[in-house]
Design an enzyme around this catalytic site. Structure first.
Site, PDB file in Angstrom:
ATOM      1  N   TYR A 172      41.203  -4.917 -11.003  1.00 49.69           N
ATOM      2  CA  TYR A 172      41.636  -3.777 -11.829  1.00 49.69           C
ATOM      3  C   TYR A 172      42.282  -2.702 -10.964  1.00 49.69           C
ATOM      4  O   TYR A 172      43.409  -2.270 -11.224  1.00 49.69           O
ATOM      5  CB  TYR A 172      40.438  -3.196 -12.606  1.00 49.69           C
TER       6      TYR A 172
ATOM      7  N   ASP B 297      50.790   0.664 -29.130  1.00 53.38           N
ATOM      8  CA  ASP B 297      49.548   0.021 -28.689  1.00 53.38           C
ATOM      9  C   ASP B 297      49.523  -1.420 -29.203  1.00 53.38           C
ATOM     10  O   ASP B 297      49.888  -1.682 -30.350  1.00 53.38           O
ATOM     11  CB  ASP B 297      48.344   0.804 -29.235  1.00 53.38           C
TER      12      ASP B 297
ATOM     13  N   PRO C 107      21.200  -3.058 -18.487  1.00 55.02           N
ATOM     14  CA  PRO C 107      21.464  -3.826 -17.260  1.00 55.02           C
ATOM     15  C   PRO C 107      22.073  -2.980 -16.142  1.00 55.02           C
ATOM     16  O   PRO C 107      23.288  -2.804 -16.064  1.00 55.02           O
ATOM     17  CB  PRO C 107      22.467  -4.893 -17.735  1.00 55.02           C
TER      18      PRO C 107
ATOM     19  N   LYS D 109      46.162  -1.260 -10.807  1.00 54.73           N
ATOM     20  CA  LYS D 109      46.528   0.156 -11.043  1.00 54.73           C
ATOM     21  C   LYS D 109      47.244   0.708  -9.802  1.00 54.73           C
ATOM     22  O   LYS D 109      48.216   1.458  -9.921  1.00 54.73           O
ATOM     23  CB  LYS D 109      45.289   1.001 -11.364  1.00 54.73           C
TER      24      LYS D 109
ATOM     25  N   THR E 198      43.994   6.077 -11.982  1.00 51.18           N
ATOM     26  CA  THR E 198      42.548   6.168 -11.755  1.00 51.18           C
ATOM     27  C   THR E 198      42.216   6.486 -10.299  1.00 51.18           C
ATOM     28  O   THR E 198      42.998   6.164  -9.393  1.00 51.18           O
ATOM     29  CB  THR E 198      41.886   4.822 -12.135  1.00 51.18           C
TER      30      THR E 198
ATOM     31  N   ALA F 252      48.476   2.804 -21.605  1.00 50.04           N
ATOM     32  CA  ALA F 252      48.102   1.428 -21.964  1.00 50.04           C
ATOM     33  C   ALA F 252      47.731   0.652 -20.707  1.00 50.04           C
ATOM     34  O   ALA F 252      48.463   0.658 -19.723  1.00 50.04           O
ATOM     35  CB  ALA F 252      49.258   0.731 -22.679  1.00 50.04           C
TER      36      ALA F 252
HETATM   37  P1  NAD Z   1      40.991   1.553 -23.047  1.00 50.95           P
HETATM   38  O1  NAD Z   1      40.730   0.169 -22.558  1.00 50.95           O
HETATM   39  O2  NAD Z   1      39.989   2.232 -23.904  1.00 50.95           O
HETATM   40  O3  NAD Z   1      42.368   1.579 -23.855  1.00 50.95           O
HETATM   41  C1  NAD Z   1      43.508   0.894 -23.423  1.00 50.95           C
HETATM   42  C2  NAD Z   1      44.478   0.827 -24.599  1.00 50.95           C
HETATM   43  O4  NAD Z   1      45.656   0.138 -24.151  1.00 50.95           O
HETATM   44  C3  NAD Z   1      43.940   0.058 -25.808  1.00 50.95           C
HETATM   45  O5  NAD Z   1      44.205   0.764 -27.001  1.00 50.95           O
HETATM   46  C4  NAD Z   1      44.708  -1.257 -25.770  1.00 50.95           C
HETATM   47  O6  NAD Z   1      44.898  -1.820 -27.052  1.00 50.95           O
HETATM   48  C5  NAD Z   1      46.019  -0.821 -25.147  1.00 50.95           C
HETATM   49  N1  NAD Z   1      46.693  -1.936 -24.461  1.00 50.95           N
HETATM   50  C6  NAD Z   1      46.144  -2.822 -23.592  1.00 50.95           C
HETATM   51  N2  NAD Z   1      47.062  -3.719 -23.207  1.00 50.95           N
HETATM   52  C7  NAD Z   1      48.217  -3.379 -23.831  1.00 50.95           C
HETATM   53  C8  NAD Z   1      49.525  -3.920 -23.829  1.00 50.95           C
HETATM   54  N3  NAD Z   1      49.820  -5.017 -23.107  1.00 50.95           N
HETATM   55  N4  NAD Z   1      50.488  -3.325 -24.566  1.00 50.95           N
HETATM   56  C9  NAD Z   1      50.199  -2.229 -25.308  1.00 50.95           C
HETATM   57  N5  NAD Z   1      48.960  -1.678 -25.364  1.00 50.95           N
HETATM   58  C10 NAD Z   1      47.986  -2.246 -24.639  1.00 50.95           C
HETATM   59  O7  NAD Z   1      41.321   2.393 -21.742  1.00 50.95           O
HETATM   60  P2  NAD Z   1      40.968   3.908 -21.383  1.00 50.95           P
HETATM   61  O8  NAD Z   1      39.626   3.958 -20.778  1.00 50.95           O
HETATM   62  O9  NAD Z   1      41.283   4.768 -22.526  1.00 50.95           O
HETATM   63  O10 NAD Z   1      42.025   4.168 -20.202  1.00 50.95           O
HETATM   64  C11 NAD Z   1      43.341   4.605 -20.501  1.00 50.95           C
HETATM   65  C12 NAD Z   1      44.106   4.754 -19.203  1.00 50.95           C
HETATM   66  O11 NAD Z   1      43.463   5.705 -18.362  1.00 50.95           O
HETATM   67  C13 NAD Z   1      44.218   3.475 -18.388  1.00 50.95           C
HETATM   68  O12 NAD Z   1      45.490   3.421 -17.809  1.00 50.95           O
HETATM   69  C14 NAD Z   1      43.139   3.623 -17.328  1.00 50.95           C
HETATM   70  O13 NAD Z   1      43.469   2.913 -16.165  1.00 50.95           O
HETATM   71  C15 NAD Z   1      43.169   5.118 -17.105  1.00 50.95           C
HETATM   72  N6  NAD Z   1      41.897   5.724 -16.646  1.00 50.95           N
HETATM   73  C16 NAD Z   1      40.738   5.489 -17.319  1.00 50.95           C
HETATM   74  C17 NAD Z   1      39.567   6.126 -16.907  1.00 50.95           C
HETATM   75  C18 NAD Z   1      38.251   5.923 -17.621  1.00 50.95           C
HETATM   76  O14 NAD Z   1      37.214   6.386 -17.137  1.00 50.95           O
HETATM   77  N7  NAD Z   1      38.208   5.264 -18.773  1.00 50.95           N
HETATM   78  C19 NAD Z   1      39.593   6.980 -15.806  1.00 50.95           C
HETATM   79  C20 NAD Z   1      40.798   7.181 -15.133  1.00 50.95           C
HETATM   80  C21 NAD Z   1      41.956   6.559 -15.579  1.00 50.95           C
HETATM   81  O1  DAU Z   2      36.796   5.881 -11.928  1.00 51.22           O
HETATM   82  C1  DAU Z   2      37.633   5.681 -13.019  1.00 51.22           C
HETATM   83  C2  DAU Z   2      37.340   4.344 -13.636  1.00 51.22           C
HETATM   84  O2  DAU Z   2      36.077   4.451 -14.272  1.00 51.22           O
HETATM   85  C3  DAU Z   2      38.398   3.894 -14.634  1.00 51.22           C
HETATM   86  O3  DAU Z   2      39.609   3.699 -13.960  1.00 51.22           O
HETATM   87  C4  DAU Z   2      37.980   2.601 -15.327  1.00 51.22           C
HETATM   88  O4  DAU Z   2      38.920   2.249 -16.323  1.00 51.22           O
HETATM   89  C5  DAU Z   2      36.638   2.805 -15.962  1.00 51.22           C
HETATM   90  O5  DAU Z   2      36.186   1.594 -16.530  1.00 51.22           O
HETATM   91  C6  DAU Z   2      35.615   3.299 -14.936  1.00 51.22           C
HETATM   92  O6  DAU Z   2      35.321   2.269 -13.974  1.00 51.22           O
HETATM   93  P1  DAU Z   2      33.813   1.992 -13.482  1.00 51.22           P
HETATM   94  O7  DAU Z   2      33.745   0.600 -12.991  1.00 51.22           O
HETATM   95  O8  DAU Z   2      33.330   3.064 -12.592  1.00 51.22           O
HETATM   96  O9  DAU Z   2      33.052   2.172 -14.905  1.00 51.22           O
HETATM   97  P2  DAU Z   2      31.888   1.338 -15.603  1.00 51.22           P
HETATM   98  O10 DAU Z   2      31.464   2.119 -16.800  1.00 51.22           O
HETATM   99  O11 DAU Z   2      32.239  -0.090 -15.797  1.00 51.22           O
HETATM  100  O12 DAU Z   2      30.719   1.400 -14.524  1.00 51.22           O
HETATM  101  C7  DAU Z   2      30.212   2.637 -14.075  1.00 51.22           C
HETATM  102  C8  DAU Z   2      29.114   2.342 -13.073  1.00 51.22           C
HETATM  103  O13 DAU Z   2      28.010   1.729 -13.769  1.00 51.22           O
HETATM  104  C9  DAU Z   2      29.525   1.356 -11.997  1.00 51.22           C
HETATM  105  O14 DAU Z   2      28.882   1.701 -10.774  1.00 51.22           O
HETATM  106  C10 DAU Z   2      28.985   0.016 -12.494  1.00 51.22           C
HETATM  107  C11 DAU Z   2      27.731   0.430 -13.239  1.00 51.22           C
HETATM  108  N1  DAU Z   2      27.360  -0.442 -14.378  1.00 51.22           N
HETATM  109  C12 DAU Z   2      28.307  -0.697 -15.319  1.00 51.22           C
HETATM  110  C13 DAU Z   2      28.020  -1.519 -16.382  1.00 51.22           C
HETATM  111  C14 DAU Z   2      29.077  -1.818 -17.436  1.00 51.22           C
HETATM  112  C15 DAU Z   2      26.076  -0.966 -14.485  1.00 51.22           C
HETATM  113  O15 DAU Z   2      25.208  -0.699 -13.628  1.00 51.22           O
HETATM  114  N2  DAU Z   2      25.787  -1.770 -15.542  1.00 51.22           N
HETATM  115  C16 DAU Z   2      26.713  -2.091 -16.505  1.00 51.22           C
HETATM  116  O16 DAU Z   2      26.383  -2.868 -17.439  1.00 51.22           O
END
Ligand code: NAD
Ligand code: DAU
Length: 348
Positions: free
Chosen positions: A156, A34, A211, A160, A131, A83
């Protein structure tokens, strides 16, 4: 003993995956690579950091030479690649950071795996965590399946989608054994408070405005993070090569309805008059290119691998809120410094 590389293991989902693999599989040595960007936090893993089958490596997946050397040094048998730059709003501000990490970083890992394994792929596996956003936006009806055409709308999701295509192409062209999963929105402990649920929990605790983008009628399908980690474990071990599996919560919520439930629970937990936290709701300018609705058809992973969510949304929200209330130092640590500047630019 197998050497398994997990990338992004200090982040939200990655830390839950690392913990599961380190504690469950004594026959694996888990290397957590990481870069510790703003989203990476070793505090997420203090409970397992001294385990004998665990090693943390600070490094950047965009560094081609470093990645190539790392694969040669540790002779990885498997890769679970999480990552990424993961926040849509940040991708709108700085798309190139997403191209670098999500696209170039992924291709660096693919090249290093291919070179190490030298087309002898027995017992090897490259698992790419992706995702549901790659499928674009649904209207009021329908679900994303594994055959839904890619149609990404944000930098984003475009990055992906691109990384998914590279993984598939390495499978087709070089025979690299891969699996891809496309998951819906996760929530749970250790979630960085720039995303909807942890941001709003943080703001309710601190009496800051909530927000809501646009009219709040955007819909997401929420899954508890530990159920995602269970699915990743299952697909890594039992998924079929060159296959994609969708993972989702069967749990759709309009943002505004979810925020109101969150406010109600927080009123109770914080001993506030019912309705008090909801007064913080503020409708703000919409996210550009905002996807209306995501919803996953997770029948393939359910029917083929027997996976389904184990935690209800009610249970998951309680666990999540309790975790944030009990870990306010964690929250305060990650919301100081760079994050304060991001928040000001994004919201104030
Ligand atoms: P996150 O942002 O919490 O964590 C990402 C991690 O990757 C961090 O620890 C960061 O330090 C590391 N990282 C970033 N750039 C890097 C680099 N260049 N080299 C090495 N490490 C690096 O993300 P998350 O929400 O845990 O998501 C993890 C994975 O799952 C991602 O690939 C994301 O697209 C995917 N995903 C997330 C969600 C969600 O809802 N959060 C849903 C579906 C898929
Ligand atoms: O669907 C999977 C994805 O879910 C992942 O791949 C992404 O890494 C993860 O960030 C998430 O994306 P979203 O854009 O759906 O998540 P986020 O929490 O940013 O927003 C969820 C919903 O809430 C979206 O409709 C935007 C809205 N939102 C978000 C924020 C941060 C608000 O209304 N206000 C806010 O301040």
């Amino acid at each position: 003993m197998k050497n398994i590389l997990i990338t992004g293991g200090a982040g939200f989902i990655g830390s839950h995956v690392v913990r599961r693999f380190v504690t469950k599989y004594n026959n694996y040595h888990i290397y957590n690579l990481d870069a510790l960007t703003y989203a990476g936090n070793l505090e997420n893993l203090v409970d397992i950091e001294k385990a004998s089958n665990y090693t943390f490596i600070k490094g950047d997946i965009t560094d081609e030479v470093f990645i190539s050397n790392l694969f040669q040094k540790h002779q990885f048998d498997g890769v679970i690649h999480l990552a990424a730059e993961s926040h849509v709003d940040r991708s709108i501000e700085d798309p190139m950071a997403f191209v670098k990490t999500n696209v170039i970083g992924t291709v660096n890992l693919l090249n290093a795996a291919r070179k190490l394994w030298e087309n002898n792929y027995d017992g090897k596996r490259f698992y790419h965590v992706s995702t549901d956003e790659v499928y674009g936006s649904l209207g009021a009806e329908g679900l994303f399946t594994e055959t839904t055409p890619y149609d990404p709308n944000s930098p984003y999701s475009a990055s992906k989608a691109s990384s998914d295509h590279f993984v598939r192409a390495y499978g087709e062209t070089y025979g690299l054994p891969y699996v891809i999963t496309n998951c819906s929105n996760n929530y749970g402990p250790n979630h960085f408070p720039e995303k909807l649920i942890p941001l709003f929990i943080h703001n309710i605790i601190n009496n800051q405005s909530l927000p809501v983008y646009g009219d709040g009628n955007y819909t997401r399908d929420w899954l508890f993070v530990k159920d995602h980690a269970i699915a990743i474990d299952l697909v890594f071990h039992q998924g079929n090569n060159h296959e994609t599996y969708n993972i989702g919560g069967f749990n759709e919520w309009k943002n505004i309805d979810l925020v109101k439930v969150l406010c109600q629970i927080m009123d109770t937990k914080l001993g506030r008059t019912p309705g008090k936290s909801a007064e913080l709701i503020t409708y703000v300018k919409d996210r550009p290119g905002h996807d209306l609705r995501y919803a996953i058809d997770a029948n393939k992973i359910n029917l083929e691998l027997g996976w389904s969510p184990t935690v209800t949304f009610e249970q998951g929200l309680q666990i999540t809120i309790d975790w944030y209330l009990e870990n306010q130092d964690w929250l305060n640590n990650v919301t100081s410094g760079e994050y304060a500047a991001y928040y000001k630019k994004q919201y104030l």
